[in-house]
Structures are given as C-alpha cells and as structure tokens.
Design an enzyme around this catalytic site. Structure first.
Site, PDB file in Angstrom:
ATOM      1  N   CYS B  98       0.852  -1.204   0.000  1.00  0.00           N
ATOM      2  CA  CYS B  98       0.000   0.000   0.000  1.00  0.00           C
ATOM      3  C   CYS B  98       0.884   1.249   0.000  1.00  0.00           C
ATOM      4  O   CYS B  98       0.634   2.226  -0.718  1.00  0.00           O
ATOM      5  CB  CYS B  98      -0.892   0.042   1.232  1.00  0.00           C
ATOM      6  SG  CYS B  98      -1.891  -1.424   1.511  1.00  0.00           S
ATOM      7  N   CYS B 101       2.429   3.152  -3.209  1.00  0.00           N
ATOM      8  CA  CYS B 101       1.656   4.178  -3.923  1.00  0.00           C
ATOM      9  C   CYS B 101       1.154   5.274  -2.982  1.00  0.00           C
ATOM     10  O   CYS B 101       1.154   6.449  -3.328  1.00  0.00           O
ATOM     11  CB  CYS B 101       0.454   3.565  -4.626  1.00  0.00           C
ATOM     12  SG  CYS B 101       0.872   2.446  -5.967  1.00  0.00           S
ATOM     13  N   HIS B 102       0.696   4.855  -1.786  1.00  0.00           N
ATOM     14  CA  HIS B 102      -0.021   5.805  -0.913  1.00  0.00           C
ATOM     15  C   HIS B 102       0.854   6.400   0.189  1.00  0.00           C
ATOM     16  O   HIS B 102       0.333   7.164   1.017  1.00  0.00           O
ATOM     17  CB  HIS B 102      -1.234   5.118  -0.278  1.00  0.00           C
ATOM     18  CG  HIS B 102      -2.260   4.651  -1.276  1.00  0.00           C
ATOM     19  ND1 HIS B 102      -3.043   5.511  -1.998  1.00  0.00           N
ATOM     20  CD2 HIS B 102      -2.621   3.397  -1.677  1.00  0.00           C
ATOM     21  CE1 HIS B 102      -3.861   4.818  -2.797  1.00  0.00           C
ATOM     22  NE2 HIS B 102      -3.614   3.529  -2.620  1.00  0.00           N
ATOM     23  N   CYS B 136      -7.787  -2.091  -5.179  1.00  0.00           N
ATOM     24  CA  CYS B 136      -6.335  -1.868  -5.182  1.00  0.00           C
ATOM     25  C   CYS B 136      -5.588  -3.198  -5.227  1.00  0.00           C
ATOM     26  O   CYS B 136      -4.632  -3.358  -5.981  1.00  0.00           O
ATOM     27  CB  CYS B 136      -5.910  -1.122  -3.916  1.00  0.00           C
ATOM     28  SG  CYS B 136      -5.476   0.593  -4.194  1.00  0.00           S
ATOM     29  N   CYS B 199     -34.960  -1.570  10.151  1.00  0.00           N
ATOM     30  CA  CYS B 199     -33.939  -0.811  10.882  1.00  0.00           C
ATOM     31  C   CYS B 199     -34.614   0.291  11.693  1.00  0.00           C
ATOM     32  O   CYS B 199     -34.283   0.531  12.858  1.00  0.00           O
ATOM     33  CB  CYS B 199     -32.960  -0.163   9.906  1.00  0.00           C
ATOM     34  SG  CYS B 199     -32.221  -1.272   8.699  1.00  0.00           S
ATOM     35  N   CYS B 202     -36.329  -0.076  15.363  1.00  0.00           N
ATOM     36  CA  CYS B 202     -35.490   0.005  16.566  1.00  0.00           C
ATOM     37  C   CYS B 202     -34.674   1.299  16.613  1.00  0.00           C
ATOM     38  O   CYS B 202     -34.616   1.954  17.641  1.00  0.00           O
ATOM     39  CB  CYS B 202     -34.533  -1.189  16.623  1.00  0.00           C
ATOM     40  SG  CYS B 202     -35.366  -2.745  17.026  1.00  0.00           S
ATOM     41  N   HIS B 203     -34.029   1.655  15.504  1.00  0.00           N
ATOM     42  CA  HIS B 203     -32.996   2.693  15.580  1.00  0.00           C
ATOM     43  C   HIS B 203     -33.495   4.108  15.279  1.00  0.00           C
ATOM     44  O   HIS B 203     -32.772   5.067  15.488  1.00  0.00           O
ATOM     45  CB  HIS B 203     -31.827   2.320  14.663  1.00  0.00           C
ATOM     46  CG  HIS B 203     -31.171   1.033  15.091  1.00  0.00           C
ATOM     47  ND1 HIS B 203     -30.447   0.935  16.257  1.00  0.00           N
ATOM     48  CD2 HIS B 203     -31.175  -0.208  14.542  1.00  0.00           C
ATOM     49  CE1 HIS B 203     -30.006  -0.315  16.389  1.00  0.00           C
ATOM     50  NE2 HIS B 203     -30.447  -1.027  15.375  1.00  0.00           N
ATOM     51  N   ARG B 240     -22.188  -6.288  10.930  1.00  0.00           N
ATOM     52  CA  ARG B 240     -23.194  -5.829  11.905  1.00  0.00           C
ATOM     53  C   ARG B 240     -24.581  -5.829  11.285  1.00  0.00           C
ATOM     54  O   ARG B 240     -25.556  -6.236  11.907  1.00  0.00           O
ATOM     55  CB  ARG B 240     -22.836  -4.439  12.426  1.00  0.00           C
ATOM     56  CG  ARG B 240     -23.672  -4.012  13.604  1.00  0.00           C
ATOM     57  CD  ARG B 240     -23.326  -4.829  14.841  1.00  0.00           C
ATOM     58  NE  ARG B 240     -24.385  -4.788  15.843  1.00  0.00           N
ATOM     59  CZ  ARG B 240     -25.370  -5.669  15.933  1.00  0.00           C
ATOM     60  NH1 ARG B 240     -25.457  -6.653  15.076  1.00  0.00           N
ATOM     61  NH2 ARG B 240     -26.278  -5.569  16.866  1.00  0.00           N
ATOM     62  N   CYS B 244     -27.892  -7.898  12.600  1.00  0.00           N
ATOM     63  CA  CYS B 244     -29.168  -7.240  12.892  1.00  0.00           C
ATOM     64  C   CYS B 244     -30.299  -7.881  12.100  1.00  0.00           C
ATOM     65  O   CYS B 244     -31.358  -8.163  12.650  1.00  0.00           O
ATOM     66  CB  CYS B 244     -29.084  -5.757  12.515  1.00  0.00           C
ATOM     67  SG  CYS B 244     -29.010  -4.645  13.915  1.00  0.00           S
TER      68      CYS B 244
END
Lengths: 160, 283
Positions: B98, B101-102, B136, B199, B202-203, B240, B244
């Site tokens: 990585c 290049c970065h 990449c 979703c 609940c959220h 996650r 859920c």
C-alpha cells in the site's frame, strides 16, 4: 412404570385432542378491533406456564420489551413496549389474546411481532440462522397453547 | 385512542422513573486528550425521522465509553497496528505494498473514511472502503481480494478510519450516488423476517429504549469498524448489518452485496455531521 406409561398415553391423547381443536394461524377469527374471542387451542391457559413463557428468552421473551412488576425476579425488562402492570384492567381477555396473536390487527404498524402468524413475511429466515426458510415450513413463534398460557397470565395483571 | 393514551402514559412514566438511565447521556468525548469528537449534532435535512444525531457512544456505560478515550485502552487499535504492518508489506504479483503508492496512511488517507461509501466513476457504482481496498489489491497489486468482512480487510478499514477520527462524516447522497441512496433508504424502512422489524423500528422509533439489557442506539456507522466487547473483535458495518437482519429472523443479505452497499450509504448519510470514531468501542 405401568402407571407412568398410562399417564404418558393419557397425556398424548389429551395433546392430540388439544391439537385437533387448535385454530390454525391463518384461520384465527379477529374481530374488527383485532380481538379474538375463543381460545386458540380450544383449552384454557395455565397462568403459571404463561408467566414462565413471558420471562423466558427461549419462549415468549415478552420481557425483552415489557416490564411486569409481578415478575420482578426476571432482571432487565425492556421498555420498547409499555409496562403490562394492570393490563387486565385496560383490556378484555379477547383483546389481550388478539394482541398476543397478532398485535398489528389492533395497532396498525406496531413494532410488536405477531406470535401466531405464518405468512406474509418479507425474506423469512430459519430461526436466527440468517438462512432462508421455505414458506410452508414456517411455524408460529408460539403454539396455540403457549398463547393461551400467556393470556391466562396476563389476565391476572390487575391493579384496580 | 386507547393505545395512544397508553403510550403517552408509558412515556410519561419512563421520563419520571427511568429517564436518566434510558436516555443518551451528556458526556463528551475527547480521544487521546486531543481529538475532539462531535457526538451530537443536528440531523441532515434529508432525514425525516431524527432531529438530533447521537453517536452510539452515548448509549454505552461509562466503563465502555472510557475505553475509547485512549488508544492504549482501545482494543480496536490492535487491529489498526496490525494493518499498519500490512500497509508496509508487499503482496501480489506486482510486488507492491500500500505504502508504495499511498506513502504514509497518516497523511494520504486523512479524510478518506469520511466520504465513503462513494461513487466510483470507473466502476460506475457506489463503492465501500472495502471495495476500494480490494480494487487496489486485485487491479494494482496483483493480489487476491480479501474476504469482504474478514479480519484483514476490517483491520485495514480501521487503520484508514483511525486517521480521520474527529472529522465529520460527509458522504454524498446526490449526483450519481442518489439512486443507490434511495435504494438504501427503501431497505432501511423495509420490515423483514418473522419478527417483521425494519432498521427504523429500533434505531429511529426506539433509540434510547431498552430491549432487555440492550440499549438501542440510532445505529450510526461513524464508529465502524467497531470493537465489540460481545465478540472481542473488530466488526465491519456489513457484519453488523448481517447480525441485525438475522435477529429479525430473516434471510440476511451477504456482506458486500449490492443491498448492503446501498444500505451502508444510506445509514452513513444519516450520520453525516457526526465525527468519525472508528475504531470505536461498544458492547
């Protein structure tokens, strides 16, 4: 031994009788307000069994969302739904039965899952595996008798 | 009518009896005594169901909150450290790392996490950070793609996220990304599984309330990858999501699926304005 076997046979005959009279989830008769007058199992419920189902994660798990002072020994009740103290002062047995079986018939759009329903779901899964389930294999979350047990428990919750 | 009265009553009772316990707290978060984290802010105009954004950090216990305030206490930083080594290590047929290049991630990756998921012109699709990393690897390094939600890639996302901590989330919801954003919004409000939960149930409708001992948050992505005490590892956004959806007794979508990419863009946009916290610490 012999006695135990006959008791078992008697119990299974009773169970068969109960099954024979149970109403299938898709045949439940809700009235226009979502109430269900007749026992789903054709049998009376057992309030003690209902209290166990209420607090047990593997059965009703009602305590996930509802608190009940009478079950203060079950820790950490949730509060997504209202406390059910005095619920029998506010609702009739038929109304309570309808709400437990399929609360959406009483409250359109409620978050509360239907405990006696087997169809109409989006992407139903096999229990908590995340895998698909064939529609014809879906069982209701609770049996007819478990719902009757819960109803029998809930109608004892009076404050007045 | 009866229902409304009952809910109002329950609401009033909750405020009197359990308000302090159940609501998001008023603590403030500074990491390493230098990175100030915006954990509450106004909701973006395009989110109808929330007025204030609240980081999931506010819904956790003081002990859990504390773990995120210092990198030496944050177990998620172990994943970041592992990724820093990988960053410098050549892999694949091109013999590149990585860093070739970065250069330094601490410099070149600043701000990247804030704008992902993001439209990719070449692919003509919305890409998550995971997709960009694997792009990449396969296109430039000649290396194998990592498993979408495996440890290698989640550690790398944690590294890229960590250097943007404190910056506000700012994913684009318009332009070429808009169709994907709409798709994600649709998924957010779709009730799934035998428990028939979206979703939003609940959220959006119930954040601050308890499901048993679980304190429901607004479900933002700004803390991801998130170190969860529950499974003692860094968790990716899609892992996650999968958990859920599984818990609604539904057939889940796969990590890396177009559905979860769309959902991630939409959910990320709901948190636009909150600071990046990843790797955050949660239950």
């Amino acid at each position: 031994m012999k006695r135990a076997i006959s008791a078992a046979i008697a119990a299974s005959i009773l169970a068969v009788a109960a099954n024979a009279e149970a109403v299938a989830p898709s045949d439940v008769a809700y009235d226009e307000y979502g109430a269900v007058a007749a026992s789903l199992s054709g049998q009376p419920g057992n309030a003690e069994e209902g209290a166990t189902a209420f607090g047990s994660k593997s059965i009703g798990n009602c305590v996930s969302c509802h608190a009940v002072t009478a079950l203060a020994d079950v820790p950490f009740p949730g509060n997504v739904g209202p406390s059910l103290d005095g619920v029998a002062d506010r609702w009739t047995e038929a109304e309570i039965r309808g709400i437990v079986a399929n609360a959406k018939k009483t409250y359109d759009g409620t978050i509360m899952p239907a405990f006696y329903q087997v169809d109409g779901f989006t992407r139903p899964g096999k229990a908590y595996t995340g895998k698909a389930i064939a529609v014809e294999e879906i069982e209701p979350l609770l049996s007819a008798q478990q719902i009757e047990d819960l109803v029998a428990f809930l109608v004892t919750l009076k404050e007045e | 009518m009866k229902f409304k009265a009952m809910t109002a009553l329950a609401g009033a009772l909750a405020m009197v009896t359990g308000g302090a316990l159940a609501d998001a707290d008023d603590d403030t978060l500074t990491i390493n005594e230098e990175i100030e984290i915006i954990t509450k802010t106004d909701a973006p105009a395009y989110i109808d169901g929330l007025s204030e954004l609240i980081s999931g950090w506010h819904f956790r216990s003081d002990e859990t909150q504390q773990l995120e305030t210092d990198d030496f206490d944050n177990p998620g930083m172990l994943g970041v450290e592992a990724a820093m080594e990988v960053w410098e290590t050549a892999d694949g047929s091109e013999g590149k790392s990585c860093a070739d290049c970065h250069e330094s991630a601490e410099e070149t990756m600043v701000g990247v996490r804030a704008v992902y998921p993001k439209w990719n012109d070449n692919a003509e699709a919305v890409w998550t950070l995971e997709m960009a990393i694997n792009g990449c690897r396969t296109e430039r390094m000649g290396a194998e793609a990592w498993k979408y939600d495996g440890d290698d890639i989640t550690n790398m996302v944690a590294l890229i996220s960590s250097v943007s901590r404190g910056m506000p989330m700012s994913v684009a919801v318009d332009g070429p990304a808009q169709a994907t954003w709409e798709e994600g919004k649709e998924l957010y409000y779709t009730r799934t599984g035998q428990l028939d939960l979206s979703c939003a149930n609940c959220h959006e409708d119930n954040y601050g309330n308890m499901i048993r001992a679980d304190h429901l948050s607004q479900g933002h992505t700004n803390g991801f990858p998130t170190y969860r005490l529950k499974n003692a590892k860094l968790n990716s956004v899609h892992a996650r999501f999968k958990g859920c959806v599984r818990d609604t007794r539904a057939e889940t979508y796969a990590p890396g699926s177009p559905e979860f990419v769309a959902l991630e863009l939409y959910v990320a946009s709901r948190g636009n304005g909150l600071s990046i916290e990843g790797p955050a610490v949660r239950n």
